[in-house]
Design a protein around this motif. Structure first.
Motif, short mmCIF file in Angstrom:
data_model
loop_
_atom_site.label_atom_id
_atom_site.label_comp_id
_atom_site.label_asym_id
_atom_site.label_seq_id
_atom_site.Cartn_x
_atom_site.Cartn_y
_atom_site.Cartn_z
N TYR A 1 12.69 19.83 -19.92
CA TYR A 1 13.54 20.68 -19.66
C TYR A 1 14.05 20.08 -17.90
CZ TYR A 1 14.94 25.26 -16.99
OH TYR A 1 15.28 25.52 -16.01
N ALA B 1 16.59 17.64 -18.11
CA ALA B 1 17.88 17.47 -19.05
C ALA B 1 18.30 18.46 -17.58
CB ALA B 1 17.78 19.09 -20.28
N SER C 1 25.90 29.15 -17.46
CA SER C 1 23.78 28.08 -17.61
C SER C 1 24.52 26.49 -18.02
CB SER C 1 23.58 29.34 -18.98
OG SER C 1 24.98 29.29 -20.33
N ASN D 1 25.01 23.59 -23.70
CA ASN D 1 24.50 23.66 -24.98
C ASN D 1 25.05 24.13 -26.53
OD1 ASN D 1 23.39 26.07 -25.14
ND2 ASN D 1 21.60 26.18 -23.94
N GLY E 1 15.83 31.35 -24.52
CA GLY E 1 15.86 30.64 -23.50
C GLY E 1 14.19 30.12 -23.01
N ALA F 1 12.99 26.81 -24.41
CA ALA F 1 13.33 25.67 -23.62
C ALA F 1 12.60 25.41 -22.73
CB ALA F 1 14.54 25.96 -23.24
N TYR F 2 11.87 26.57 -21.52
CA TYR F 2 10.69 26.22 -20.54
C TYR F 2 9.68 25.42 -21.01
CZ TYR F 2 14.71 28.92 -18.34
OH TYR F 2 15.57 29.39 -17.86
N ASP G 1 12.85 21.74 -25.32
CA ASP G 1 14.43 22.30 -25.68
C ASP G 1 15.46 22.84 -25.39
OD1 ASP G 1 16.22 21.97 -28.06
OD2 ASP G 1 14.92 22.59 -29.75
N VAL G 2 16.72 21.85 -25.04
CA VAL G 2 17.07 22.18 -23.96
C VAL G 2 18.82 22.48 -24.64
CG1 VAL G 2 16.69 21.61 -21.92
CG2 VAL G 2 18.64 20.61 -22.82
N LEU H 1 20.63 29.00 -20.34
CA LEU H 1 19.91 28.81 -19.16
C LEU H 1 20.18 27.92 -17.80
CD1 LEU H 1 18.29 25.88 -21.40
CD2 LEU H 1 17.65 27.91 -21.50
#
Length: 331
Positions: free
Chosen positions: A222, A225, A247, A250, A280, A283-284, A288-289, A294
């Protein structure tokens, strides 16, 4: 340690007892004791996000853990209130818990804290209210908050509906406010701190710039990214439901933007399967974003490496000193 220039002696540093006039705003799911105490030890202040701990006793435990980790350094709690009161909301209970725990500083946002000011003031709590537009800052001053943060259109998260930029907010705030104010939105470099102070701000609020702090409990993927992205890699969505969010661009933001374009009357129910906070949060944990909303702002342009919180703050301070030097005002 460098000498602190007189320009950094502001209402922010005096009120919070910090070295620099910088606030690391609360980050949903991310601003925990590790993050907040790292900010404190770096010489600034941050806030545990109460919404990250739906169980009140978990929030109480996190406050106590943070106090132990901070020692005598300052920290606070962020209470983000949704725009309208809903059944079952625990906002009052959260504020009472914060008061019981002897927390000295609170960051509020989302809607006016007017209804809860008696609880906070009776407990001697300093209230920093975050708003997406200067007109709400004026209202916040009227209900008795101690300071306001005005976040411009460049901010990650919720820039509101007015979409006025940070430079304009800062240029106007001194004319319309009597209480100390901070500016945020796109702030990620020390020279911007100097610019904000020159325009009358007592400090700045940052979020995106600290998303790569080592102490942030998010997956390295993350953080990478965030480094790989630039100021051009954000997207605005959810304007159709009056809950605009900036955000990281994506798959989710593209999907939501298309749904809003194709269905002007779409409601939040139709968007929830895409914008749920649980997506969301994943992802943290995984890095995987590609999915989820996010929050990230234009300050992604300043994010360049993963490093300790203290090193980020040190860089900000050095950048600010260089900017002062250009003006012939270096310490």
């Amino acid at each position: 340690m460098t000498q602190i220039p007189e320009i950094f002696d502001t209402a922010v540093t005096r009120t919070f007892g910090t070295r620099l006039p910088v606030v690391a705003g609360g980050l949903q799911w991310l601003a925990n004791a590790e993050y907040v105490s790292a900010a404190a030890h770096a010489g600034i202040i941050s806030f545990i996000t109460a919404a990250s701990f739906p169980d009140l006793e978990d929030l109480r435990a996190e406050i106590r853990r943070c106090r132990e980790m901070c020692g005598d350094r300052p920290f606070g709690v962020n209470v983000s209130m949704i725009p309208k009161l809903v059944p079952g909301e625990k906002t009052e209970e959260v504020f009472r818990l914060i008061a019981e725990e002897g927390v000295r500083f609170v960051e509020t946002s989302g809607r006016s804290p007017e209804a809860f000011m008696p609880i906070l003031k009776d407990a001697g709590i300093t209230v920093l209210h975050k708003v997406p537009s200067l007109r709400y800052a004026v209202k916040a001053e009227a209900v008795g908050v101690d300071m306001v943060s005005i976040v411009g259109a460049e901010c990650g998260g919720h820039p509101g509906m007015d979409m006025v930029g940070s430079m304009v907010n800062a240029g106007l705030a001194d004319e319309r406010l009597s209480i100390p104010w901070l500016v945020g939105g796109g702030i990620g470099h020390g020279k911007q701190i100097i610019a904000a102070l020159a325009m009358g701000a007592s400090g700045v609020v940052m979020g995106t710039r600290f998303l790569v702090a080592e102490e942030l409990t998010a997956h390295p993927g993350y953080k990478q990214a965030m480094i790989d992205a630039s100021e051009l890699d954000t997207q605005l969505t959810m304007h159709s439901v009056r809950n605009t969010v900036r955000s990281l661009r994506n798959e989710t933001t593209e999907t939501v933007a298309k749904l809003e374009r194709d269905n002007p009357d779409i409601g939040i129910t139709e968007l929830l399967e895409h914008v749920s906070g649980k997506i969301g949060r994943n992802a943290y944990a995984t890095g995987d974003v590609s999915r989820g909303i996010l929050s990230a702002g234009h300050a992604l342009g300043f994010v360049d490496r993963i490093e300790p919180f203290a090193d980020i703050v040190s860089r900000l301070e050095n950048e600010a000193l260089v900017a002062l030097g250009r003006l012939g005002l270096a310490a």
